[in-house]
Motif scaffolding. Structure first.
Motif, mmCIF file in Angstrom:
data_model
loop_
_atom_site.group_PDB
_atom_site.id
_atom_site.type_symbol
_atom_site.label_atom_id
_atom_site.label_comp_id
_atom_site.label_asym_id
_atom_site.label_seq_id
_atom_site.Cartn_x
_atom_site.Cartn_y
_atom_site.Cartn_z
ATOM 1 N N TYR A 1 1.074 -1.148 0.066
ATOM 2 C CA TYR A 1 -0.019 -0.027 -0.014
ATOM 3 C C TYR A 1 1.023 1.294 0.099
ATOM 4 O O TYR A 1 2.047 1.287 0.143
ATOM 5 C CB TYR A 1 -0.945 0.129 1.129
ATOM 6 N N MET A 2 0.249 2.390 -0.184
ATOM 7 C CA MET A 2 1.130 3.459 -0.572
ATOM 8 C C MET A 2 0.966 4.387 1.090
ATOM 9 O O MET A 2 -0.330 4.451 1.200
ATOM 10 C CB MET A 2 0.601 4.574 -1.627
ATOM 11 N N ASN B 1 5.743 6.306 -0.612
ATOM 12 C CA ASN B 1 6.449 5.376 -0.389
ATOM 13 C C ASN B 1 5.686 3.920 -0.332
ATOM 14 O O ASN B 1 4.449 4.213 -0.045
ATOM 15 C CB ASN B 1 7.054 5.257 0.998
ATOM 16 N N LYS B 2 5.988 3.120 -0.973
ATOM 17 C CA LYS B 2 5.413 1.726 -1.065
ATOM 18 C C LYS B 2 5.739 0.714 0.187
ATOM 19 O O LYS B 2 6.996 0.212 0.128
ATOM 20 C CB LYS B 2 5.843 1.095 -2.348
ATOM 21 N N ASP C 1 -5.092 -0.009 -3.659
ATOM 22 C CA ASP C 1 -5.385 1.328 -3.898
ATOM 23 C C ASP C 1 -6.716 1.389 -4.261
ATOM 24 O O ASP C 1 -7.653 0.711 -4.054
ATOM 25 C CB ASP C 1 -4.457 2.037 -5.011
ATOM 26 N N LEU D 1 -0.520 -3.853 -5.677
ATOM 27 C CA LEU D 1 -0.709 -2.644 -4.869
ATOM 28 C C LEU D 1 -2.274 -2.605 -4.586
ATOM 29 O O LEU D 1 -3.276 -2.600 -5.423
ATOM 30 C CB LEU D 1 -0.504 -1.466 -5.556
#
Length: 258
Positions: free
Chosen positions: A194-195, A199-200, A220, A218
């Motif tokens: 996740y963001m 940053n990931k 999102d 991801l």
């Protein structure tokens, strides 16, 4: 019906009505200006984009109701079937960004409601000193938005509400969950991120496991889906009352099923 001695009453009513809803705000269809302060200099800017053809919503309702009474009116039944159509519904329609506004108010929405209301009343005991009445009501309805200029997402108390064409009004919209990562190994094998700002970040043990709706790694906004409908399948209530001489007792129980 004269030979049906057990039938005390049979009443059929059919109705059709059309009404308007003009609750569109005081200045929605009027040009107005707002004051603006820029480095200590005050001026006026446009406050809205006006739709001069804006009108009231139109609500049309068709309903059929049947009232029946049996056994010296100790048993009563009411059935009400209805359909309501809302046209010229007030909506916030998208507009080109060069206008300086995100939306303008228009009559670009339509919606319909279909439903069935049932009511059953009975006097179970009709003694001279003791009487017992029991009643049950149940309502079934379906709501559907039939026309909108765009889909709408509304944030309310930390939740997202989705309204779109072809679906019921006000759907719950968000991330579908599938338990919790109980160990670091389970989180790592999931391979999801996740963001956090730019940053990931990888999920860890104790994090909620969200369902990835596409083929990326991801979680999102693209993974959000409809997760609930606020409209119950059925709702109603049960009422009962008992009367003995000068004493009476009443109770009410409400129920719904989603």
């Amino acid at each position: 019906m004269q030979q049906a001695d057990f039938v005390d009453m049979l009443k059929i009513r059919l109705g059709y009505s059309v009404s308007g809803n003009d609750d569109i705000g005081n200045y929605t269809s009027r040009h107005y200006y707002d004051s603006q302060n820029l480095f200590g200099n005050y001026g006026l800017i446009r406050g809205n984009i006006v739709n001069t053809n804006l009108g009231p919503e139109r609500v049309a309702k068709l309903n059929l109701e049947v009232d029946m009474a049996f056994l010296n009116e100790r048993l009563g039944v009411t059935v009400d079937i209805y359909k309501t159509t809302v046209k010229d519904m007030i909506t916030y329609s998208p507009i080109s960004k060069i206008a300086g506004f995100h939306t303008y108010i228009s009559n670009d929405g339509e919606m319909e409601n279909k439903g069935l209301d049932l009511s059953l009343y009975g006097r179970l005991i009709n003694h001279r000193t003791f009487k017992w009445d029991l009643g049950v009501t149940a309502s079934f309805y379906k709501n559907k938005v039939t026309r909108l200029p765009a889909s709408y997402e509304t944030d309310f108390n930390g939740a997202t509400i989705l309204t779109q064409t072809g679906s019921p009004l006000g759907l719950f919209y968000g991330y579908k969950t599938d338990g919790i990562y109980t160990t670091a190994e389970a989180a790592k094998s999931g391979g999801l991120y996740y963001m956090n700002g730019l940053n990931k970040v990888a999920y860890e043990a104790g994090d909620v496991r969200f369902v990835n709706q596409n083929s990326d790694d991801l979680i999102d906004e693209n993974d959000r889906v409809v997760i609930g409908d606020p409209n119950p399948d059925v709702y109603g209530g049960i009422t009962t009352s008992m009367k003995w001489k000068r004493f009476s007792l009443c109770a009410l129980y409400l129920f719904h099923r989603e």
